[in-house]
Design an enzyme around this catalytic site. Structure first.
Site, short mmCIF file in Angstrom:
data_model
loop_
_atom_site.label_atom_id
_atom_site.label_comp_id
_atom_site.label_asym_id
_atom_site.label_seq_id
_atom_site.Cartn_x
_atom_site.Cartn_y
_atom_site.Cartn_z
N HIS A 1 -4.00 0.51 7.49
CA HIS A 1 -2.72 1.64 7.88
C HIS A 1 -2.50 2.75 7.15
O HIS A 1 -1.87 3.45 7.20
CB HIS A 1 -1.56 0.82 7.40
CG HIS A 1 -0.34 1.12 7.40
ND1 HIS A 1 0.58 0.14 8.05
CD2 HIS A 1 0.31 1.78 6.36
CE1 HIS A 1 2.52 0.72 8.26
NE2 HIS A 1 2.13 1.08 7.09
N GLU A 2 -2.93 2.60 5.51
CA GLU A 2 -3.02 3.65 4.58
C GLU A 2 -4.22 5.18 5.80
O GLU A 2 -3.44 6.08 5.17
CB GLU A 2 -3.36 3.21 3.31
CG GLU A 2 -2.80 2.27 2.49
CD GLU A 2 -0.89 2.42 2.68
OE1 GLU A 2 -0.92 3.51 3.05
OE2 GLU A 2 -0.46 0.74 2.71
N HIS B 1 -2.41 6.60 7.59
CA HIS B 1 -1.06 7.63 6.81
C HIS B 1 -1.78 8.83 6.24
O HIS B 1 -1.00 9.87 6.67
CB HIS B 1 -0.25 7.20 5.43
CG HIS B 1 0.60 6.52 5.78
ND1 HIS B 1 1.41 6.55 6.49
CD2 HIS B 1 1.08 4.82 5.49
CE1 HIS B 1 2.81 5.90 6.78
NE2 HIS B 1 2.37 4.61 6.11
N CYS C 1 6.44 -0.71 7.50
CA CYS C 1 6.45 0.24 6.94
C CYS C 1 7.16 1.44 5.62
O CYS C 1 8.50 1.36 6.27
CB CYS C 1 5.27 2.01 7.72
SG CYS C 1 5.14 3.23 6.73
N LEU C 2 6.95 1.85 4.20
CA LEU C 2 8.38 2.08 3.52
C LEU C 2 8.65 3.43 3.88
O LEU C 2 10.20 4.32 3.62
CB LEU C 2 7.42 2.61 2.27
CG LEU C 2 7.16 1.03 1.54
CD1 LEU C 2 6.17 1.59 0.16
CD2 LEU C 2 7.82 0.14 1.11
N GLN D 1 2.43 9.98 1.60
CA GLN D 1 3.97 9.20 1.59
C GLN D 1 5.03 9.56 0.58
O GLN D 1 6.13 9.40 0.29
CB GLN D 1 4.08 7.66 1.87
CG GLN D 1 3.25 7.16 3.02
CD GLN D 1 3.48 5.56 2.68
OE1 GLN D 1 2.38 4.93 2.66
NE2 GLN D 1 4.64 4.90 3.71
N GLY E 1 1.10 -0.98 0.44
CA GLY E 1 -0.59 0.35 -0.06
C GLY E 1 1.14 1.41 -0.40
O GLY E 1 2.04 1.20 0.49
NI NI Z 1 3.30 3.22 5.53
#
Ligand code: NI
Length: 175
Positions: A134-135, A138, A92-93, A50, A45
């Site tokens: 999770h998104e 964010h 997480c990226l 991000q 995702g």
């Molecule tokens: Ni993340």
């Protein structure tokens, strides 16, 4: 198509509640780059903030885990209801090299708009529910690490400070 730089923990845009999307065609122009960036980074995702965009949308693709699924776009999301609890390890990226088990609701009822601008209300569970939550976080300025107990968070706080200071190369997974 182009790869977009993924911003890391410490960048102010990741603590911002993103702006609702009013111009959905404007989002469509960004999708190829968003998906390409997510695949390149090995994520399931990717939220718009991000990659530095103050816009409430995210791309998700869990097809390598659940092949019946399809790549999806979620715009202007709101969790209307949630049920149950589940524990799952997340990464997480924007927070390289850190993984932790996070407790979240198992099922959600989500209101969102799809790529056609259609307002939908659908129920999600399992991995897709997890990634969506999770998104959504964010896009509301929340990291998965915010859900950890103080004791667990104290174990990673030094690493978070390092990432915030210099930005570290992204390795591994995920969202
Ligand atoms: Ni993340």
């Amino acid at each position: 198509m182009a790869l977009l730089p993924v911003v890391k923990y410490g960048d102010p845009i990741l603590r911002k509640k993103t702006a609702p999307v009013e111009n959905i065609p404007g989002v469509l122009d960004l999708l190829d780059d968003m998906f390409e960036t997510m695949y390149e980074e090995g994520g399931m995702g990717l939220a718009a903030n991000q990659v530095g965009l103050d816009m409430h949308f995210a791309v998700i693709d869990i097809t390598h885990e659940e092949e019946d699924e399809a790549p999806r776009v979620f715009i202007n999301m709101k969790v209307l209801e949630s049920n149950g609890t589940s524990d799952m390890e997340e990464g997480c990226l924007s927070i390289p090299d850190i993984r932790a088990t996070v407790t979240r609701p198992e099922m959600i009822l989500l209101r969102y708009q799809d790529e056609a601008g259609e307002v939908r209300e659908d129920q999600f569970e399992g991995l897709l529910s997890r990634v969506i939550q999770h998104e959504v976080d964010h896009l509301n300025g929340i990291f998965f690490t915010d859900h950890l107990t103080p004791a667990k968070r104290s174990m990673i706080i030094k690493r978070l400070a390092e990432i915030a200071e210099m930005g570290a190369p992204t390795t591994g997974i995920v969202l």
